[in-house]
Structure formats: structure tokens, C-alpha cells
Design an enzyme around this catalytic site. Structure first.
Site, mmCIF file in Angstrom:
data_model
loop_
_atom_site.group_PDB
_atom_site.id
_atom_site.type_symbol
_atom_site.label_atom_id
_atom_site.label_comp_id
_atom_site.label_asym_id
_atom_site.label_seq_id
_atom_site.Cartn_x
_atom_site.Cartn_y
_atom_site.Cartn_z
ATOM 1 N N ASP A 115 0.792 -1.137 -0.007
ATOM 2 C CA ASP A 115 0.134 -0.014 0.000
ATOM 3 C C ASP A 115 1.017 1.312 -0.056
ATOM 4 O O ASP A 115 2.137 1.332 0.412
ATOM 5 C CB ASP A 115 -0.798 -0.095 1.287
ATOM 6 N N LEU A 116 0.587 2.407 -0.407
ATOM 7 C CA LEU A 116 1.293 3.712 -0.216
ATOM 8 C C LEU A 116 1.154 4.213 0.858
ATOM 9 O O LEU A 116 2.073 4.459 1.589
ATOM 10 C CB LEU A 116 0.917 4.360 -1.706
ATOM 11 N N ASP A 117 -0.282 5.011 0.952
ATOM 12 C CA ASP A 117 -0.419 6.119 2.033
ATOM 13 C C ASP A 117 -0.345 5.191 3.371
ATOM 14 O O ASP A 117 -1.033 4.450 3.705
ATOM 15 C CB ASP A 117 -1.656 6.609 1.980
ATOM 16 N N GLU A 130 0.147 -3.403 4.679
ATOM 17 C CA GLU A 130 -1.144 -2.623 4.878
ATOM 18 C C GLU A 130 -1.152 -1.904 5.989
ATOM 19 O O GLU A 130 -0.912 -2.550 6.878
ATOM 20 C CB GLU A 130 -2.409 -3.159 4.527
ATOM 21 N N LYS A 132 -8.775 6.503 6.272
ATOM 22 C CA LYS A 132 -7.681 6.084 5.717
ATOM 23 C C LYS A 132 -8.060 4.679 4.831
ATOM 24 O O LYS A 132 -8.869 3.747 5.158
ATOM 25 C CB LYS A 132 -6.965 5.514 7.042
ATOM 26 N N GLY A 133 -7.618 4.472 3.709
ATOM 27 C CA GLY A 133 -7.503 3.377 2.768
ATOM 28 C C GLY A 133 -8.676 3.677 1.957
ATOM 29 O O GLY A 133 -9.185 2.625 1.353
ATOM 30 N N VAL A 134 -9.891 4.491 2.456
ATOM 31 C CA VAL A 134 -11.069 4.734 1.562
ATOM 32 C C VAL A 134 -10.864 5.492 0.331
ATOM 33 O O VAL A 134 -10.152 6.479 0.328
ATOM 34 C CB VAL A 134 -11.845 5.194 2.635
ATOM 35 N N ALA A 169 -5.225 2.404 -3.502
ATOM 36 C CA ALA A 169 -6.418 3.127 -3.998
ATOM 37 C C ALA A 169 -6.247 4.723 -4.777
ATOM 38 O O ALA A 169 -7.056 5.108 -5.343
ATOM 39 C CB ALA A 169 -7.337 3.203 -2.789
ATOM 40 N N SER A 170 -4.839 5.014 -4.452
ATOM 41 C CA SER A 170 -5.001 6.661 -4.787
ATOM 42 C C SER A 170 -4.815 6.516 -6.251
ATOM 43 O O SER A 170 -3.768 6.093 -6.725
ATOM 44 C CB SER A 170 -3.883 7.053 -4.050
ATOM 45 N N LYS A 171 -5.285 7.733 -6.724
ATOM 46 C CA LYS A 171 -5.120 8.009 -8.130
ATOM 47 C C LYS A 171 -3.940 9.289 -8.272
ATOM 48 O O LYS A 171 -3.541 9.369 -9.409
ATOM 49 C CB LYS A 171 -6.213 8.752 -8.688
ATOM 50 N N ASN A 172 -3.457 9.363 -7.097
ATOM 51 C CA ASN A 172 -2.118 10.350 -7.067
ATOM 52 C C ASN A 172 -0.970 9.696 -6.821
ATOM 53 O O ASN A 172 0.292 10.469 -6.985
ATOM 54 C CB ASN A 172 -2.406 11.400 -6.130
#
Ligand code: G6P
Ligand code: MG
Length: 218
Positions: free
Chosen positions: A8-10, A168, A44-46, A114-117
Site C-alpha cells: 500500500d502507499l499511503d 497495509e 484511511k484506505g477509503v 487506491a490513490s489516483k495520485n
């Protein structure tokens, strides 16, 4: 046997939760209510739109979809202003070392966010070339806890889910990995991440041999 790791990133590779929070807080302020750090935990994660729904719920407000899309775009523009200024110093302790060590030992590595960034963030922190695959909100729109992001990641690495370990920090992310039939390492609070196979406070000192040792016994 472990053949691939999915990150996971964030909250795992970088702490972008603080930037998400600043941007959501600003939107809440514009709408006339306070959005606290405690409220922010729920995001978070959403996904972005689901985050907005939760925020509006906190404020006791509701809007038509087109209004909501405009608000989400506004929040994202503010968020992008923050992440555009990110530097490699913001990589969380141990993350870069682990990515490099895994690949040096023949383990395939994918992003599963999940991030588009995520492309912009990876570029800014200098980790664009540290992954064999980057699977994120641009390629998969079905949000965690659905397993889709992780299954697509495994597929693009050419590895079966049973040989994958997911890292995660979010409850929804651990659920998603379990739903994908993968092993899990939770990063953060063991109470919140109680369904993970193991939980560590961060990736500092987490090595290839520790990974092998952990999942040999399972
Ligand atoms: C990650 C973060 C969430 C964020 C989501 C979408 O899962 O943990 O807080 O809402 O990505 O990010 P995006 O950058 O596409 O708005
Ligand atoms: Mg996360």
C-alpha cells in the site's frame, strides 16, 4: 513460499494522511464545520468519493452527485498542491531499504494503492523505478476491502495470490488482502489490524530474512 510483495502507499511507504487531512479539513471549513484528526482516521484506505461521503456525514450535510464531484475535485487540487512539494526525505523509515532488498533477493514487488495520485507521489519521492508493477486507483476503481487491486497486482507480476504478502496500514486494506487469499503484514496498531498475520509498528529493520522467517511458520 513467498514470491511477491504488494505495498500500500499511503501510511506504508509515505505519510500522506496528514496532507489528505489538511485538504479535507479545508473543505469542511468552507462548508462550515470542524473536521478533526479523529474523524480523519475513518478516511484511511477509503476511496476519494467514499471519503467525501463520510466527511459530509460528519457535517450532517448532503449534496447531489454533481456537487459532490465538484467538491472532490476541489479537495484533490489542494491535496495535489501538498504532494507536489514532497521529497525523498518523506519516505517512511525502512521502506526504500526493504523494497531494494526484496528485489535483490528475487522477490517481485508491486504497489497496490487506491490513490489516483500515486504516480505523482512515486515520482516526487524518487521510487518510480522501485516497483515491478504499479496498480492504483487509476487502473482499478473497485475499492478495498474488495480484493481487486491486490489481485490485479498479483496478476501483473505473474504470481499466484497464495505466494503474495501484502503490507497495509488500513483495516480495509488487510480485509482486501485476506479476501484476495494473500498473507498480510499490518503496519501500525495491532488492535485495529487484528486480522493481519503479523503487525509491526513500521518497516524500520524489516528485512527479507524476517519476511521469510515469519511466513515459513505459517
Ligand atoms: C488511499 C488513502 C485514502 C485516499 C485514497 C484515494 O487509500 O489511504 O485516504 O482517500 O487513497 O486517494 P486519492 O489520492 O485518489 O484521492
Ligand atoms: Mg494506507
Amino acid at each position: 513460499e513467498i514470491k511477491a510483495c504488494i505495498f500500500d502507499l499511503d501510511g506504508v511507504v509515505v505519510d500522506t494522511a496528514k496532507y489528505h487531512y489538511l485538504a479535507w479539513k479545508r473543505l469542511a471549513q468552507e462548508l462550515g464545520f470542524e473536521f478533526t484528526e479523529q474523524h480523519n482516521e475513518r478516511l484511511k484506505g477509503v476511496s476519494r468519493m467514499r471519503s467525501l461521503e463520510i466527511l459530509l456525514e460528519v457535517g450532517g450535510l448532503s449534496f447531489p452527485l454533481d456537487e459532490m464531484e465538484r467538491m472532490a475535485a476541489k479537495k484533490n487540487a489542494w491535496y495535489v498542491e501538498y504532494i507536489e512539494r514532497m521529497t525523498p526525505d518523506e519516505i517512511l523509515p525502512g521502506a526504500k531499504e526493504l523494497l531494494e532488498e526484496l528485489r535483490a533477493n528475487g522477490i517481485k514487488v508491486s504497489l497496490g494503492s487506491a490513490s489516483k495520485n500515486s504516480p505523482l507521489i512515486l515520482e516526487r519521492i524518487g521510487l518510480k523505478n522501485h516497483f515491478d508493477a504499479v496498480i492504483d486507483g487509476n487502473s482499478v476503481t473497485v475499492a478495498k476491502p474488495a480484493p481487486d487491486i491486490f489481485l490485479v497486482a498479483a496478476k501483473s507480476l505473474g504470481v499466484n495470490p497464495e505466494f503474495c504478502v501484502v503490507f497495509e496500514d488500513a483495516e480495509a486494506g488487510i480485509e482486501a488482502a485476506i479476501n484476495a487469499g494473500m498473507r498480510t503484514v499490518g503496519i501500525g496498531n495491532p488492535q485495529i489490524l487484528n486480522r493481519a498475520d503479523v503487525v509491526v509498528p513500521n518497516l524500520k529493520g524489516f528485512t527479507y530474512s524476517k519476511l521469510i522467517e515469519l511466513f515459513l511458520k505459517k
